[in-house]
Every structure is written in structure tokens, then in C-alpha cells.
Design a protein around this motif. Structure first.
Motif, mmCIF file in Angstrom:
data_model
loop_
_atom_site.group_PDB
_atom_site.id
_atom_site.type_symbol
_atom_site.label_atom_id
_atom_site.label_comp_id
_atom_site.label_asym_id
_atom_site.label_seq_id
_atom_site.Cartn_x
_atom_site.Cartn_y
_atom_site.Cartn_z
ATOM 1 N N SER A 183 -4.966 -0.020 -13.091
ATOM 2 C CA SER A 183 -5.649 1.204 -13.112
ATOM 3 C C SER A 183 -7.321 1.051 -12.435
ATOM 4 O O SER A 183 -7.852 -0.021 -12.683
ATOM 5 C CB SER A 183 -5.837 1.773 -14.339
ATOM 6 O OG SER A 183 -6.415 1.220 -15.278
ATOM 7 N N PRO A 184 -7.935 1.960 -12.009
ATOM 8 C CA PRO A 184 -9.158 2.021 -11.621
ATOM 9 C C PRO A 184 -10.324 1.552 -12.639
ATOM 10 O O PRO A 184 -9.842 1.661 -13.974
ATOM 11 C CB PRO A 184 -9.882 3.403 -11.214
ATOM 12 C CG PRO A 184 -8.405 3.868 -10.875
ATOM 13 C CD PRO A 184 -7.406 3.427 -11.617
ATOM 14 N N PRO A 185 -11.155 0.739 -12.727
ATOM 15 C CA PRO A 185 -11.709 0.218 -11.378
ATOM 16 C C PRO A 185 -11.092 -1.047 -10.719
ATOM 17 O O PRO A 185 -11.540 -1.444 -9.668
ATOM 18 C CB PRO A 185 -13.158 0.043 -11.704
ATOM 19 C CG PRO A 185 -13.197 -0.489 -13.143
ATOM 20 C CD PRO A 185 -12.048 0.262 -13.853
ATOM 21 N N GLU A 239 0.875 -1.343 0.076
ATOM 22 C CA GLU A 239 -0.023 0.150 -0.291
ATOM 23 C C GLU A 239 0.938 1.296 0.182
ATOM 24 O O GLU A 239 0.628 2.133 -0.622
ATOM 25 C CB GLU A 239 -0.994 0.179 1.135
ATOM 26 C CG GLU A 239 -1.971 1.261 1.218
ATOM 27 C CD GLU A 239 -2.829 0.935 2.573
ATOM 28 O OE1 GLU A 239 -3.403 2.098 2.670
ATOM 29 O OE2 GLU A 239 -2.857 -0.168 3.110
ATOM 30 N N TRP A 253 -3.734 -5.307 -7.122
ATOM 31 C CA TRP A 253 -4.585 -4.297 -7.063
ATOM 32 C C TRP A 253 -3.731 -3.109 -7.282
ATOM 33 O O TRP A 253 -4.024 -1.828 -7.868
ATOM 34 C CB TRP A 253 -5.424 -4.147 -5.682
ATOM 35 C CG TRP A 253 -5.910 -3.040 -5.579
ATOM 36 C CD1 TRP A 253 -5.907 -1.878 -4.767
ATOM 37 C CD2 TRP A 253 -7.568 -2.825 -6.002
ATOM 38 N NE1 TRP A 253 -6.909 -1.160 -4.655
ATOM 39 C CE2 TRP A 253 -8.125 -1.567 -5.373
ATOM 40 C CE3 TRP A 253 -8.314 -3.510 -6.623
ATOM 41 C CZ2 TRP A 253 -9.147 -1.188 -5.530
ATOM 42 C CZ3 TRP A 253 -9.629 -2.787 -6.870
ATOM 43 C CH2 TRP A 253 -10.203 -1.903 -6.458
ATOM 44 N N SER A 254 -2.562 -2.891 -6.573
ATOM 45 C CA SER A 254 -1.614 -1.866 -6.797
ATOM 46 C C SER A 254 -1.017 -1.486 -7.923
ATOM 47 O O SER A 254 -0.642 -0.444 -8.153
ATOM 48 C CB SER A 254 -0.547 -2.015 -5.842
ATOM 49 O OG SER A 254 0.296 -2.823 -6.339
ATOM 50 N N GLY A 313 -8.037 -1.600 -9.858
ATOM 51 C CA GLY A 313 -6.891 -1.451 -9.185
ATOM 52 C C GLY A 313 -6.996 0.154 -8.750
ATOM 53 O O GLY A 313 -7.895 1.043 -8.854
ATOM 54 N N GLU A 314 -5.813 0.463 -8.092
ATOM 55 C CA GLU A 314 -5.666 1.965 -7.522
ATOM 56 C C GLU A 314 -4.322 2.673 -8.174
ATOM 57 O O GLU A 314 -4.182 3.600 -7.568
ATOM 58 C CB GLU A 314 -5.378 1.840 -6.027
ATOM 59 C CG GLU A 314 -4.317 1.216 -5.391
ATOM 60 C CD GLU A 314 -4.245 1.265 -3.895
ATOM 61 O OE1 GLU A 314 -5.195 1.705 -3.341
ATOM 62 O OE2 GLU A 314 -3.484 0.767 -3.192
ATOM 63 N N ARG A 315 -3.822 2.071 -9.297
ATOM 64 C CA ARG A 315 -2.603 2.808 -9.582
ATOM 65 C C ARG A 315 -3.010 4.031 -10.330
ATOM 66 O O ARG A 315 -3.758 4.447 -10.966
ATOM 67 C CB ARG A 315 -2.030 1.849 -10.896
ATOM 68 C CG ARG A 315 -0.587 2.403 -11.420
ATOM 69 C CD ARG A 315 -0.211 1.455 -12.492
ATOM 70 N NE ARG A 315 -1.017 2.198 -13.659
ATOM 71 C CZ ARG A 315 -1.434 1.441 -14.371
ATOM 72 N NH1 ARG A 315 -1.971 0.152 -14.384
ATOM 73 N NH2 ARG A 315 -2.415 1.842 -15.453
ATOM 74 N N ILE A 316 -1.915 5.021 -9.770
ATOM 75 C CA ILE A 316 -2.077 6.268 -10.456
ATOM 76 C C ILE A 316 -1.069 6.580 -11.390
ATOM 77 O O ILE A 316 0.180 6.603 -11.170
ATOM 78 C CB ILE A 316 -2.239 7.249 -9.525
ATOM 79 C CG1 ILE A 316 -3.075 7.073 -8.361
ATOM 80 C CG2 ILE A 316 -2.219 8.898 -9.821
ATOM 81 C CD1 ILE A 316 -3.105 8.165 -7.049
#
Length: 691
Positions: A60-62, A7, A56-57, A64-67
Motif C-alpha cells: 500500500s502507499p507510500p 503493472e 511495489w505492486s 507501493g501502489e496496491r489499492i
């Protein structure tokens, strides 16, 4: 703890390193504790939680949460290492974790990749640009799939289907199928999605719209195909006690499905050679995919070697100087030549005959250069092309084809001294010649009888002598990248020749040892000729180039450890720069060079001490080692708190102190004179205690 690291890994480099350590610990746990189904069932819920968090890291969304970074605000460093290398520990652990929960992870990865594939297909049909975030997702999904499907191994080792995957397929007990599309097995289903990606890219290449495709996705796909081609296609059934019928029906030997999949991979790889003509990594990835199919002799390799389209490309490549394949990156051309040679050796007499017919035009092309002027750039380009082809041939040598390759390459090699003379030792041609010679020394000579190595060693010696005549008085103050590469290849040649046999710098040439009219050339003579070029020039300027410096110090370290008595008897004009370079290695460069230089000094000191004990030691070596003692002592003080450097600093200094106890005492007194009285007493006490 690991999920917390996942995280926070995006926040700082420290967390990223922490994640490397924690995933490395997971590898240990899974390797040593999750060894039975019962133990794996205890570990798997936690490992699955970590696996999900890591995936998940990276997405990309939706999903995962990679920016993703804004490419307009931040330039991409083209020299940045591949993710497969940077995250190798994490990927290895994630692959192992995935195999502890195959029914969950395989299904999930298949759905994730299929989802991206559907969006890419729809976007391409509408002639639009695929979102960058989608390609980034595909990149991480493919890396995850690849590390789950097969473990990373050394290049010389075979990859196999992991036992956990075979067991999961047996447990699922899916029915057999005649093609991968109809298979209900989770493993073949996931690999089927990979083949869908391959088919889509093939359609893109055929439609000539590769500008809409991601080069990174192409690299990843070929990397993944290499693993599938080697571990799954025509897999080693004898490697397993029990084989899954579902997997065997799709990938097993001589099955219609396996034959079809093999043809698809070969056709896809060959199409790449023309479609991606400017992309070195994609091209070499396709060449290596073919090499994966050819890695082990047998029916699979023979089928590749009998492919008509492959030999058509090979003939054009070897015959036509200005064909499209000759305009591809040089590194790929060498890889392709290696594939051609390996394919020719895969199918017995028919493919060997085809190989001979294919590479024969290189002789005619080379012969046409005999009356050409090397001042003409087109002539020089053609020469470089032929030398690259020959290097590729040598890199494809096996014990079975070594004699044939030697017979083919030797007439070319025997012309190299005259070419060096004709180009006056210029760097651009010399680089290619030394690269070819180094490849011959490392790949070919090991498989030849001593008598058959002699013509090659004669050529190496003459090439080095001729090059030396044209480079006398050379000043490396104006050294450029081309010169650095030239000297790196000379060092490579010396290093590889040392492996031919134990050499002796002082032994005279032996007459007619081989029964031929020419004198016997020992590897010692070749190595000495190379050192004559390198040692006088390896000053501060040369060491400013890390690749050259490390290659040079690695060579010296090998010489010092294996043959210190030979180095001690070098002529003074070589011995002096040799010892000076060791001092420079300690005082002027990074810890990598320093560590190698200290190891070299330790080996020389150890040799000197043994020689001194029997009263037969070279005084010049002793004097030089004494002059190095203060620098080694300073390194010991400087790195006293560095647990990586301290052991070698200490070992090197202790060998010197043991060899020269009087000089050691004087040095301690000189250095302690700069200390307070209390410090002097402590130093003297420690010295007496050590004694």
C-alpha cells in the motif's frame, strides 16, 4: 515486458496469467543461465528491477501502489485459495530474483517489515485497531521473505539455506555474535525481524487480546517459522563447503543462540494451542512448525522431545476427554497426535517411555465405552475423539516406531467390526473408522512383516463385510456430504490396500500361511469386499460430488492399468456397474473424469487385444468395450481441437479400433451415412489410409 505485466496484472485475469508465464520464464533463465557470479551479475540488474516492481505492486502507499478493496462492498470468498497457492509461480520467481541481489532485497524487506511492526506495536499500545492495509502489507512481505530464505520443496525433502545466501553472508564477513539481536549479518538481521514479529504476537496471546491481531498474519508467521526452523536452525553445516561464521554463530549446532531460538519457537507454538483454540490453520501451522524441528532425528529433535511443557500438554490431551485441547478443530487434534508420536520417537528410550505413559490413558478411555450406549451422543463424540487420536498416531509412523505403534493400535482396531455393528453402519462413525483403516494401510502396513499385517487385514475385511450388511439396498439419491465422505474413505481404504501386495480376486483363501489359527487374508479379499459396497452404488448421484467421482475414477484407472485381468473376471453384479461407470465418466461429467475414464478404457482395450492374440479373452469384456466405442468416438469428435484432451481421446479410440476392426468399420459407416457425399469419400479415404 515483465514489469508491464506486473503493472497491468491488477486490471484483468489475462494479465495475471501473462505474469505467471513471464515469471516462470524468469525461473528458467535464473536456473539455467545465472549459474556463476559473472552471469548472475548480468541478469541481476534486470531481475532486481522486476523484483522492485512486483513488491511495489503488492504494498500500500507510500511504499507501493496496491489499492485495497472495500470489504463493505465486496464479500470475501472463504473458499478462495491461499495467495501462496494462487501466486506460487510468481513467488518462486520473486524469491529467486531476491537472492540475485541479496544486499538490496534483504535490507529492503527488513526495513519494510520493521516499519509495519512499529506501527502495529504503537497501535496495540493505544488499544486501537490496526489498519487492514498494514496487515495486507505484512502478508505479502512475509511471503516474499519466506520464498527468498528457502526454496519450496516436496514435504519429504529437506530445506536448506540457499547457497546464494550463504555466499552473500561470507562476502559481507560480519563478525560473530552471541544472539540474533546483536548480529550485523544481513541474513540473521532479517530473520531477527521475523522473531520480533513472533515475540509481539506472543505478547498479544499472553495478554489475551488476539482479537486485535490478524489471523492471516498468524498463519503467515507460522509458515515462515517452519522454513526457518527446518533450513536455518541447527542447519546442516556439512551441506556447505564453507560456512559463514556469522550465520553459524546464530543458528549453528549447540550454539547458545540456536538453543535459545529453538526454545522460543517451541514455547510460542505451545502457547498457540490454547490462545488460538478455534483457528484450524493457525493451530496446524504451529503443529507443523514443531514437526519441522522434529523432521530429522538428532540433537535438535531430541531437545524438542525432552520439553517438559510439551509433555504436560500431551498428557492432558490424551487423558482428559473434555480438556481445552479436545475442543480444538478435529484436523488439528490429529496433527497434534502426530507431533506427540514423533517427539516420543526422537530421544531414544527416555522419550519412548514418556510416549508410552502419555498415550496409555487412551486405552482406559476406550475400555469405558464397552458398556456404553452408542445412541448417546456424548459416547459417540468420545469414540470419534479416540479414533482421531489413533489416526494421528498412525500418521506419525516411521520405520523405527512401526512395530510399537502396531502393538498399541491393534487392540483398538480389533474392536472396530463390533463397533460398526453396534452403530448399525451409520456414516458419522464409519467415516472415522474407514479413515483410520486407510491410514493404517498406507502408513503402517508397509513397515510390517507379512505375518504382522494379517490381523489388520482381517479387521479391514470384517469391517467392510459388517458395513455392507447394514447398507444393503442403500439408495444414494438422498446422498449428503457425510455419505460422500464415507464412500470416499472406503475408496481410500481399497486404494491403499492395493499397495500392500499384488492381489488376486480369484485366488481362494490360503490356510495357515502365517502359522496362526486364522485363515490367510489377501489384500484381494479386502479390495473385493470394498468394491462390493462401492460399485453397485456409484451411479449418477454419486458422481455429482467431484471429490468422490475423482477418487473413484482414480481407483478404477489404477485397477485397469495394473490388474485388468482381475477386473475382467469380476462377478457380473460388480462387472456391469463397473463398465457402466466408465460410460458415465465419458458422457456425464467434466474433462477430469472423462480423461481418467478414457485412460481406463485404453488400458482395458490394450489388455483385451493381447489376450485376443493368444485366444484367451473374456467375451463379456469384449462386448462391454464394443458398447463403449461410439461414446469414445463422440469424445474424439468433440475434443478434436482440444490439445489437452485430444491425445487421450485418440489413443483410447485407436486401441478400440485395433481390437474390434469390424465394429470400427460399421461405426464409421453409420456415422458417415449422416454426411454429404464429399465428406463420405474423404472419411473412407482416411480410413483406408489409416489401415
Amino acid at each position: 515486458w515483465t514489469c508491464s505485466m506486473v503493472e497491468n496484472a491488477k486490471k484483468s485475469e489475462e494479465y495475471q496469467q501473462g505474469l505467471d508465464f513471464s515469471t516462470d520464464a524468469w525461473i528458467y533463465v535464473m536456473t539455467n543461465f545465472a549459474t556463476t557470479d559473472a552471469l548472475a551479475s548480468i541478469v541481476s540488474p534486470n531481475s532486481l528491477q522486476v523484483w522492485k516492481a512486483w513488491v511495489w505492486s503488492k504494498l500500500s502507499p507510500p511504499d507501493g501502489e496496491r489499492i485495497d478493496r472495500d470489504d463493505d462492498d465486496e464479500e470475501i470468498d472463504e473458499l478462495e485459495e491461499d495467495d501462496a497457492i494462487v501466486f506460487d509461480t510468481q513467488l518462486a520467481a520473486i524469491g529467486n530474483m531476491a537472492r540475485l541481489s541479496i544486499s538490496d532485497t534483504m535490507t529492503h524487506l527488513g526495513l519494510l517489515l520493521n516499519k509495519r511492526l512499529d506501527e502495529i506495536t504503537l497501535t496495540l499500545k493505544e488499544s486501537g485497531a490496526v489498519r487492514t492495509s498494514i496487515w495486507e502489507d505484512v502478508h505479502w512481505i512475509m511471503l516474499s521473505i519466506g520464498h527468498m530464505l528457502a526454496d519450496e520443496t516436496d514435504s519429504g525433502e529437506m530445506k536448506y539455506i540457499p547457497q546464494e545466501i550463504m555466499n552473500a553472508s561470507l562476502k559481507q564477513n560480519a563478525s560473530t555474535a552471541n544472539n540474533i539481536v546483536n548480529s550485523q549479518d544481513i541474513t540473521t538481521g532479517l530473520i531477527g525481524v521475523v522473531f520480533k514479529v513472533m515475540q509481539l504476537e506472543k505478547a498479544v496471546m499472553e495478554a489475551n487480546i488476539i482479537g486485535h491481531w490478524s489471523p492471516q498474519a498468524s498463519e503467515d508467521l507460522r509458515w515462515l517459522l517452519q522454513r526457518i526452523a527446518e533450513a536455518y536452525l541447527w542447519f546442516e553445516e556439512d551441506h556447505f563447503k564453507t560456512v559463514s561464521p556469522a550465520i553459524q554463530s546464530i543458528f549453528g549446532r549447540d550454539t547458545p543462540s540456536a538453543l535459545n531460538l529453538l526454545d522460543e519457537i517451541v514455547e510460542f507454538s505451545l502457547l498457540t494451542f490454547s490462545a488460538w483454540s478455534g483457528e484450524e490453520k493457525i493451530l496446524t501451522g504451529s503443529a507443523e512448525t514443531l514437526m519441522s524441528l522434529l523432521k530429522k532425528s538428532g540433537k535438535k529433535a531430541k531437545l524438542v522431545g525432552e520439553n517438559v511443557k510439551f509433555w504436560s500438554i500431551a498428557e492432558i490431551f490424551c487423558r482428559e476427554p473434555d480438556c481445552g485441547y479436545s475442543r480444538t478443530p478435529v484436523v488439528f487434534q490429529r496433527h497434534l497426535m502426530r507431533v506427540i508420536l514423533t517427539a516420543g520417537s526422537s530421544g531414544g528410550l527416555p522419550t519412548l517411555q514418556k510416549l508410552g505413559e502419555t498415550i496409555k490413558p487412551l486405552q482406559a478411555r476406550f475400555a469405558r465405552l464397552a458398556n456404553a450406549s452408542f445412541s448417546n451422543q456424548m459416547v459417540r463424540n468420545e469414540l470419534v475423539t479416540i479414533l482421531e487420536r489413533l489416526t494421528g498416531c498412525v500418521e506419525g509412523v516411521t520405520p523405527d516406531n512401526a512395530d510399537s505403534v502396531a502393538e498399541f493400535v491393534l487392540p483398538f482396531i480389533q474392536e472396530m467390526p463390533s463397533i460398526v455393528q453396534a452403530v448399525r453402519g451409520s456414516s458419522d462413525i464409519s467415516i472415522q473408522i474407514f479413515t483410520l483403516c486407510a491410514s493404517i494401510a498406507s502408513r503402517l502396513l508397509a513397515y510390517l512383516e507379512e505375518k504382522r499385517t494379517q490381523p489388520f487385514l482381517h479387521v479391514f475385511l470384517e469391517v467392510l463385510k459388517t458395513h455392507s450388511r447394514w447398507n444393503q439396498g442403500r439408495n444414494l439419491a438422498d446422498m449428503d456430504d457425510e455419505t460422500v465422505e464415507e464412500f470416499t474413505q472406503i475408496i481410500a481404504l481399497i486404494t491403499k490396500v492395493l499397495d500392500v501386495e499384488v492381489f488376486d480376486f480369484t485366488s481362494p483363501a490360503k490356510e495357515n500361511k502365517t502359522g496362526a489359527g486364522d485363515s490367510f487374508v489377501s489384500p484381494a479379499e479386502v479390495s473385493l469386499a470394498g468394491l462390493t459396497i462401492v460399485l453397485p452404488l456409484m451411479g449418477t448421484e454419486g458422481f455429482n460430488y467431484p471429490s468422490l467421482a475423482i477418487a473413484y475414477f482414480d481407483l478404477l484407472n489404477s485397477l485397469c492399468e495394473l490388474y485388468p485381468e482381475k477386473l475382467a473376471k469380476l462377478p457380473e453384479n460388480l462387472f456391469t456397474p463397473f463398465m457402466q461407470s466408465l460410460q458415465l465418466g465419458i458422457t456425464h461429467f467434466g474433462t477430469d473424469a472423462m480423461k481418467i475414464a478414457l485412460e481406463s478404457i485404453e488400458a482395458l482395450s490394450n489388455f483385451f487385444l493381447k489376450a485376443k492374440s493368444v485366444g484367451d479373452y473374456p467375451q463379456s469384456l469384449g462386448d462391454s468395450l464394443i458398447s463403449l466405442m461410439p461414446f469414445v468416438f463422440d469424445s474424439l469428435l468433440k475434443y478434436a481441437s482440444d490439445y489437452d484432451m485430444l491425445p487421450i481421446c485418440l489413443a483410447s479410440f485407436l486401441h478400440l479400433a485395433t481390437s474390434f476392426p469390424t465394429k470400427f468399420t460399421i461405426l464409421i459407416q453409420e456415422r458417415s451415412a449422416q454426411c454429404t457425399d464429399n465428406q463420405k469419400q474423404r472419411i473412407q479415404g482416411k480410413v483406408r489410409m489409416k489401415r
